[in-house]
Write an enzyme that holds these catalytic residues in place. Sequence first.
Site, PDB file in Angstrom:
ATOM      1  N   PHE A 122      -8.188   9.021  -2.054  1.00 25.87           N
ATOM      2  CA  PHE A 122      -6.725   9.010  -2.016  1.00 25.87           C
ATOM      3  C   PHE A 122      -6.274   7.652  -1.488  1.00 25.87           C
ATOM      4  CE2 PHE A 122      -3.203  12.328  -1.881  1.00 25.87           C
ATOM      5  CZ  PHE A 122      -3.635  13.010  -2.995  1.00 25.87           C
ATOM      6  N   GLN A 235       9.576   8.210   3.332  1.00 23.05           N
ATOM      7  CA  GLN A 235       8.549   7.820   2.356  1.00 23.05           C
ATOM      8  C   GLN A 235       8.972   8.079   0.912  1.00 23.05           C
ATOM      9  OE1 GLN A 235       4.513   9.953   1.943  1.00 23.05           O
ATOM     10  NE2 GLN A 235       3.974   7.888   2.593  1.00 23.05           N
ATOM     11  N   HIS A 237       7.347   8.426  -2.500  1.00 20.44           N
ATOM     12  CA  HIS A 237       6.048   8.568  -3.169  1.00 20.44           C
ATOM     13  C   HIS A 237       6.164   7.809  -4.486  1.00 20.44           C
ATOM     14  CE1 HIS A 237       2.609  10.347  -5.159  1.00 20.44           C
ATOM     15  NE2 HIS A 237       2.293  11.020  -4.071  1.00 20.44           N
ATOM     16  N   LEU A 251       6.872  15.999  -8.090  1.00 25.58           N
ATOM     17  CA  LEU A 251       5.725  15.152  -7.757  1.00 25.58           C
ATOM     18  C   LEU A 251       4.636  15.137  -8.820  1.00 25.58           C
ATOM     19  CD1 LEU A 251       4.855  13.448  -5.224  1.00 25.58           C
ATOM     20  CD2 LEU A 251       3.196  15.254  -4.834  1.00 25.58           C
ATOM     21  N   GLU A 254      -0.995  12.221  -6.125  1.00 25.43           N
ATOM     22  CA  GLU A 254      -1.802  11.017  -5.980  1.00 25.43           C
ATOM     23  C   GLU A 254      -3.231  11.297  -6.447  1.00 25.43           C
ATOM     24  OE1 GLU A 254      -0.661   9.124  -2.362  1.00 25.43           O
ATOM     25  OE2 GLU A 254      -2.642   8.271  -2.068  1.00 25.43           O
ATOM     26  N   ARG A 285       1.214   4.121  -0.172  1.00 24.62           N
ATOM     27  CA  ARG A 285       2.352   4.580  -0.977  1.00 24.62           C
ATOM     28  C   ARG A 285       3.521   3.607  -0.956  1.00 24.62           C
ATOM     29  NH1 ARG A 285       2.112  11.063   0.450  1.00 24.62           N
ATOM     30  NH2 ARG A 285       0.375  11.445  -0.976  1.00 24.62           N
ATOM     31  N   HIS A 350       9.800  11.683  -0.671  1.00 24.81           N
ATOM     32  CA  HIS A 350       8.713  12.645  -0.548  1.00 24.81           C
ATOM     33  C   HIS A 350       8.500  13.167   0.859  1.00 24.81           C
ATOM     34  CE1 HIS A 350       5.015  14.574  -1.693  1.00 24.81           C
ATOM     35  NE2 HIS A 350       4.288  13.828  -0.883  1.00 24.81           N
ATOM     36  N   ARG A 385       3.016   7.393   5.863  1.00 25.74           N
ATOM     37  CA  ARG A 385       1.967   8.411   5.949  1.00 25.74           C
ATOM     38  C   ARG A 385       0.966   8.237   4.818  1.00 25.74           C
ATOM     39  NH1 ARG A 385       0.903  13.413   3.469  1.00 25.74           N
ATOM     40  NH2 ARG A 385       2.879  13.476   2.338  1.00 25.74           N
TER      41      ARG A 385
END
Length: 573
Positions: A122, A235, A237, A251, A254, A285, A350, A385
Amino acid sequence: MIENYETHQHDVLIIGAGGAGLRAAIAAAAAGASVGVVCKSLLGKAHTVMAEGGMAASLANLDQADSWEVHFADTMRGGQMINNWKMAELFAKEAPDRVFELERWGALFDRTPDGKIMQRAFGAHTYRRLCHVGDRTGLELIRTLQDKSVHSGIDVYMECTITRLLKDGDRVCGAFGYWREDGRFVLFRAKTIVLASGGWGRMYKVTSNSWESTGDGVAMAYEAGAELQDAEMVQFHPTGMVWPPGVRGILVTEGMRGEGGILRNSEGERFMERYDPKKLDLSSRDVVARAINSEVLAGRGSPHGGAFLEINHLPASFIKQKLPSMYEQFHALADVDITKEAIEVAPTVHYAMGGVRVEAETGATTVPGLFAAGEVAAGLHGANRLGGNSLTDLLVFGRRAGDAAAACANALSGPLYVDEWQVQEEKELLLRPFESGGKENPYLLHEELQEVMAEHAGITRDEETLQRGLRKVLDLQERTKNIEVLGSRMFNPGWHMARDDLFMLTVAKAVIRAAIARRESRGAQFRTDYPEKSEDLGRVNFAVCKTEAGMQVQPVPIPPMPPELAKILKENQ
Ligand code: FAD
């Protein structure tokens, strides 16, 4: 007219039944407390069920060099060093135990050929670290915690919205709200409260978040006198759906890139080679989201204003096995077969790195008796994050907050007094839309707020845009006094929206004010007028609190990192 309301009483009241709330409930019940869990939706339906890619823990099942130290270093670097380092240390050390515990309680993870828990790559994780169940990890996490918690003797109050925390002097003593179905009021007396109410993505127009994420807990904590932290860190994404318009923001995990997906611009270029030649599509991100934004602004975007993500170079059977939800999602919502063609993706709001300021070990907020865990709390993730770090955050800090809340309730001597005046005040606020005589529509006001946040507190910001955004938010806040809701409290989502608007506007103000205060670019906060990092601001978090003079933003110094942790960071560059 005086209206009676039902009352419930618990040692520990938990607001939220996502991963953090359920894990806290299990811990508090195990410590012998009587526990009540309140949630806006049905048990098992919290936002957490949407989590896809996995939960990060350094099990080292595939990459034997992985360790808590590397996970700690990745988390700190991802958060651009304004994380609460103590939280990051506890988190990285305890994440493996929490995953094994979940497995013991019945979670069925994907396996390696030799039977260990499977882990995938990730963004910005040095090693393959995300334990997963296909791309439905959140569902399995909630299923397991739900099973465990209902056998722990807790009481669950579903479809119930809490709108105010009640205080006896300095400390919390309960919470007030209403049943969503018929609008009846309800009061919970509690010795301690754990806030686990999730994030605030719904105040943005394009978001991956569920309808529940309206920042209620953050706003209620602020109103009760708790400090907020890192509110500016929202954040984006990098990969949300773009087309058709009705699904924009949903979404695209990822995990697509973790399993080998590649981002390209309209010229077919693998543009991440320019933005992060080392980590490429699996950069953090904030970096990937800004890269897509820059490509679109440079005229190299996809037809509907995003980038192309392709995974169709991999075998169809592999894609269907590893990413079943993505395969179905695109098939059902966009009529696209991801095994055959590239998809369009663009940034979507996100996750809230900011939230209620807490103590690392216990989740204690700055208000006695009030604890917070999960997305509602701030600290662990700093300015950005890493994917997969939320689900293990819920388990590590949910457990800690539940333990601490039970211990705090146990230590309480003497009864707590619920002040009827506070209850009356909240009732009047809730009923105002029926009596305001105004003409503001709560849904249209929400839409306006979403436009304002997208335009003024988006992926890039500057002083002038933020200041104009703040003025618009203050104006919207004034207009809430004239919100009109027709009908009764029975089955009335317009009435629910009216209260949600107040929560989101409070949080919006905090986000914009903190973004104004942080005159630098770091992680999710990218200021075009201050495009570089500031060494000084890298040593502070911005705290937001309620004062007599209104909302104040203050820099709070980050304590120096102890030498042993600094050494770990240095050794894991
Ligand atoms: P939530 O799960 O949001 O639960 C909040 C609870 O509070 C709900 O029960 C809600 O009803 C309740 N509540 C809220 N307000 C009130 C109120 N006023 N009164 C009463 N109850 C209230 N993270 C990862 O680590 N890995 C992933 O793969 C991943 N994938 C994701 C995919 C998607 C599509 C999304 C949107 C997020 C993903 N995340 C992932 C992030 C992660 O899912 C969330 O950060 C996390 O689930 C938040 O959990 P929580 O327990 O803090 O709150």
